[in-house]
Design a protein around this motif. Structure first.
Motif, PDB file in Angstrom:
ATOM      1  N   GLY A  41     -20.250   5.435  51.423  1.00  0.00           N
ATOM      2  CA  GLY A  41     -21.405   4.613  51.065  1.00  0.00           C
ATOM      3  C   GLY A  41     -21.621   4.486  49.564  1.00  0.00           C
ATOM      4  N   GLN A  42     -20.985   5.347  48.791  1.00  0.00           N
ATOM      5  CA  GLN A  42     -21.108   5.294  47.323  1.00  0.00           C
ATOM      6  C   GLN A  42     -20.388   4.056  46.804  1.00  0.00           C
ATOM      7  N   SER A  43     -20.958   3.389  45.812  1.00  0.00           N
ATOM      8  CA  SER A  43     -20.331   2.169  45.289  1.00  0.00           C
ATOM      9  C   SER A  43     -20.489   2.082  43.783  1.00  0.00           C
ATOM     10  N   GLN A  44     -19.733   1.169  43.228  1.00  0.00           N
ATOM     11  CA  GLN A  44     -19.753   0.914  41.790  1.00  0.00           C
ATOM     12  C   GLN A  44     -19.414  -0.558  41.578  1.00  0.00           C
ATOM     13  N   GLN A  45     -19.890  -1.115  40.462  1.00  0.00           N
ATOM     14  CA  GLN A  45     -19.652  -2.529  40.159  1.00  0.00           C
ATOM     15  C   GLN A  45     -19.037  -2.709  38.781  1.00  0.00           C
ATOM     16  N   LEU A  46     -18.410  -3.862  38.629  1.00  0.00           N
ATOM     17  CA  LEU A  46     -17.886  -4.340  37.351  1.00  0.00           C
ATOM     18  C   LEU A  46     -18.185  -5.825  37.308  1.00  0.00           C
ATOM     19  N   THR A  47     -18.628  -6.325  36.162  1.00  0.00           N
ATOM     20  CA  THR A  47     -18.958  -7.748  36.031  1.00  0.00           C
ATOM     21  C   THR A  47     -18.164  -8.355  34.883  1.00  0.00           C
ATOM     22  N   ARG A  48     -17.686  -9.583  35.107  1.00  0.00           N
ATOM     23  CA  ARG A  48     -16.900 -10.277  34.068  1.00  0.00           C
ATOM     24  C   ARG A  48     -17.060 -11.778  34.243  1.00  0.00           C
ATOM     25  N   THR A  49     -17.244 -12.491  33.140  1.00  0.00           N
ATOM     26  CA  THR A  49     -17.289 -13.950  33.158  1.00  0.00           C
ATOM     27  C   THR A  49     -15.889 -14.480  32.869  1.00  0.00           C
ATOM     28  N   VAL A  50     -15.433 -15.397  33.706  1.00  0.00           N
ATOM     29  CA  VAL A  50     -14.082 -15.952  33.609  1.00  0.00           C
ATOM     30  C   VAL A  50     -14.052 -17.045  32.551  1.00  0.00           C
ATOM     31  N   THR A  51     -13.121 -16.918  31.610  1.00  0.00           N
ATOM     32  CA  THR A  51     -12.961 -17.921  30.559  1.00  0.00           C
ATOM     33  C   THR A  51     -11.650 -18.677  30.746  1.00  0.00           C
ATOM     34  N   GLN A  52     -11.552 -19.804  30.078  1.00  0.00           N
ATOM     35  CA  GLN A  52     -10.305 -20.560  30.097  1.00  0.00           C
ATOM     36  C   GLN A  52      -9.173 -19.717  29.509  1.00  0.00           C
ATOM     37  N   GLU A  53      -9.477 -18.925  28.495  1.00  0.00           N
ATOM     38  CA  GLU A  53      -8.474 -18.047  27.892  1.00  0.00           C
ATOM     39  C   GLU A  53      -7.978 -17.012  28.900  1.00  0.00           C
ATOM     40  N   ASP A  54      -8.889 -16.491  29.760  1.00  0.00           N
ATOM     41  CA  ASP A  54      -8.474 -15.555  30.808  1.00  0.00           C
ATOM     42  C   ASP A  54      -7.449 -16.206  31.736  1.00  0.00           C
ATOM     43  N   VAL A  55      -7.744 -17.439  32.149  1.00  0.00           N
ATOM     44  CA  VAL A  55      -6.859 -18.155  33.075  1.00  0.00           C
ATOM     45  C   VAL A  55      -5.503 -18.413  32.419  1.00  0.00           C
ATOM     46  N   ARG A  56      -5.521 -18.833  31.180  1.00  0.00           N
ATOM     47  CA  ARG A  56      -4.265 -19.099  30.465  1.00  0.00           C
ATOM     48  C   ARG A  56      -3.455 -17.815  30.256  1.00  0.00           C
ATOM     49  N   ALA A  57      -4.140 -16.737  29.904  1.00  0.00           N
ATOM     50  CA  ALA A  57      -3.453 -15.458  29.696  1.00  0.00           C
ATOM     51  C   ALA A  57      -2.886 -14.936  31.017  1.00  0.00           C
ATOM     52  N   PHE A  58      -3.642 -15.085  32.092  1.00  0.00           N
ATOM     53  CA  PHE A  58      -3.152 -14.634  33.400  1.00  0.00           C
ATOM     54  C   PHE A  58      -1.909 -15.436  33.794  1.00  0.00           C
ATOM     55  N   ALA A  59      -1.923 -16.734  33.526  1.00  0.00           N
ATOM     56  CA  ALA A  59      -0.742 -17.567  33.795  1.00  0.00           C
ATOM     57  C   ALA A  59       0.451 -17.090  32.978  1.00  0.00           C
ATOM     58  N   ALA A  60       0.197 -16.761  31.715  1.00  0.00           N
ATOM     59  CA  ALA A  60       1.280 -16.323  30.832  1.00  0.00           C
ATOM     60  C   ALA A  60       1.897 -15.012  31.304  1.00  0.00           C
ATOM     61  N   VAL A  61       1.080 -14.039  31.677  1.00  0.00           N
ATOM     62  CA  VAL A  61       1.626 -12.741  32.052  1.00  0.00           C
ATOM     63  C   VAL A  61       2.152 -12.712  33.482  1.00  0.00           C
ATOM     64  N   SER A  62       1.591 -13.540  34.360  1.00  0.00           N
ATOM     65  CA  SER A  62       2.040 -13.541  35.757  1.00  0.00           C
ATOM     66  C   SER A  62       3.171 -14.532  36.012  1.00  0.00           C
ATOM     67  N   GLY A  63       3.279 -15.566  35.160  1.00  0.00           N
ATOM     68  CA  GLY A  63       4.256 -16.619  35.394  1.00  0.00           C
ATOM     69  C   GLY A  63       3.772 -17.672  36.379  1.00  0.00           C
ATOM     70  N   ASP A  64       2.535 -17.538  36.868  1.00  0.00           N
ATOM     71  CA  ASP A  64       1.968 -18.502  37.813  1.00  0.00           C
ATOM     72  C   ASP A  64       1.370 -19.659  37.015  1.00  0.00           C
ATOM     73  N   ILE A  65       2.162 -20.700  36.848  1.00  0.00           N
ATOM     74  CA  ILE A  65       1.731 -21.865  36.070  1.00  0.00           C
ATOM     75  C   ILE A  65       1.367 -23.043  36.969  1.00  0.00           C
ATOM     76  N   ASN A  66       0.893 -22.746  38.161  1.00  0.00           N
ATOM     77  CA  ASN A  66       0.415 -23.765  39.090  1.00  0.00           C
ATOM     78  C   ASN A  66      -0.541 -24.698  38.343  1.00  0.00           C
ATOM     79  N   PRO A  67      -0.334 -26.011  38.425  1.00  0.00           N
ATOM     80  CA  PRO A  67      -1.199 -26.941  37.681  1.00  0.00           C
ATOM     81  C   PRO A  67      -2.662 -26.915  38.129  1.00  0.00           C
ATOM     82  N   ALA A  68      -2.955 -26.347  39.284  1.00  0.00           N
ATOM     83  CA  ALA A  68      -4.356 -26.213  39.712  1.00  0.00           C
ATOM     84  C   ALA A  68      -5.134 -25.307  38.762  1.00  0.00           C
ATOM     85  N   HIS A  69      -4.393 -24.473  38.010  1.00  0.00           N
ATOM     86  CA  HIS A  69      -5.025 -23.542  37.083  1.00  0.00           C
ATOM     87  C   HIS A  69      -4.987 -24.019  35.638  1.00  0.00           C
ATOM     88  N   LEU A  70      -4.070 -24.952  35.326  1.00  0.00           N
ATOM     89  CA  LEU A  70      -3.800 -25.268  33.920  1.00  0.00           C
ATOM     90  C   LEU A  70      -3.877 -26.743  33.549  1.00  0.00           C
TER      91      LEU A  70
END
Length: 165
Positions: free
Chosen positions: A22-51
């Motif tokens: 029952g114990q829990s914890q949270q983390l909060t983050r706002t998604v930026t365009q830079e996050d999406v671009r960086a994730f594409a760069a490191v993952s190699g997922d360049i699906n145009p739906a993201h970019l």
């Protein structure tokens, strides 16, 4: 765990024995365009739906969406840095993607201890990622081997990434 500026320099784990169902914890983050671009760069997922805005506007989502696994990576960040924190071994994850994540969404990741296995010293966590409207965008179940020894370690800043096209 304290949240003062001084304590932000440190990461302290929650050991198996300290975890309770029952114990829990949270983390909060706002998604930026830079996050999406960086994730594409490191993952190699360049699906145009993201970019590619023109392409994404013609999809069923009617706009650019973040990678689904970006939200999944935030679950990993919660486990590795806060709950249970340093020393955690991530054994497995089942995920269900519920709705798209858009640039500008503020995501809240919540992990809750669902089960403890005292013989193997393992836990099962329910995971939910919600947007700023309280709508679930992802849910799942994770299996972890939490640390058995208390650790307090100085936090290290993530490397900076420069995105160049």
């Amino acid at each position: 765990m304290s949240t003062s500026a001084h304590d932000a320099e440190w990461m302290e784990n929650v050991t198996y024995d300290e975890l309770q169902v029952g114990q829990s914890q949270q983390l909060t983050r706002t998604v930026t365009q830079e996050d999406v671009r960086a994730f594409a760069a490191v993952s190699g997922d360049i699906n145009p739906a993201h970019l590619n805005e023109a392409y994404a506007n013609e999809t069923m989502f009617k706009g650019v969406i973040a990678h689904g696994m970006f939200a999944g990576a935030l679950i990993s960040a919660l486990f590795g840095t806060r709950f249970p924190g340093p020393g955690t071994i991530y054994l497995g994850q089942e995920l269900k993607f519920i709705r798209p994540v858009r640039i500008g969404d503020t995501l809240t990741v919540e992990a809750t201890v669902k089960e403890k296995d005292d013989v193997k010293k393992r836990v099962v966590m329910d995971c939910v990622v919600s947007n700023q409207n309280g709508e679930g965008v992802l849910k799942g179940v994770a299996r972890l081997m939490p640390p058995t020894e208390k650790v307090r370690v100085r936090a290290v800043n993530a490397p900076q990434i420069e995105l160049v096209e």
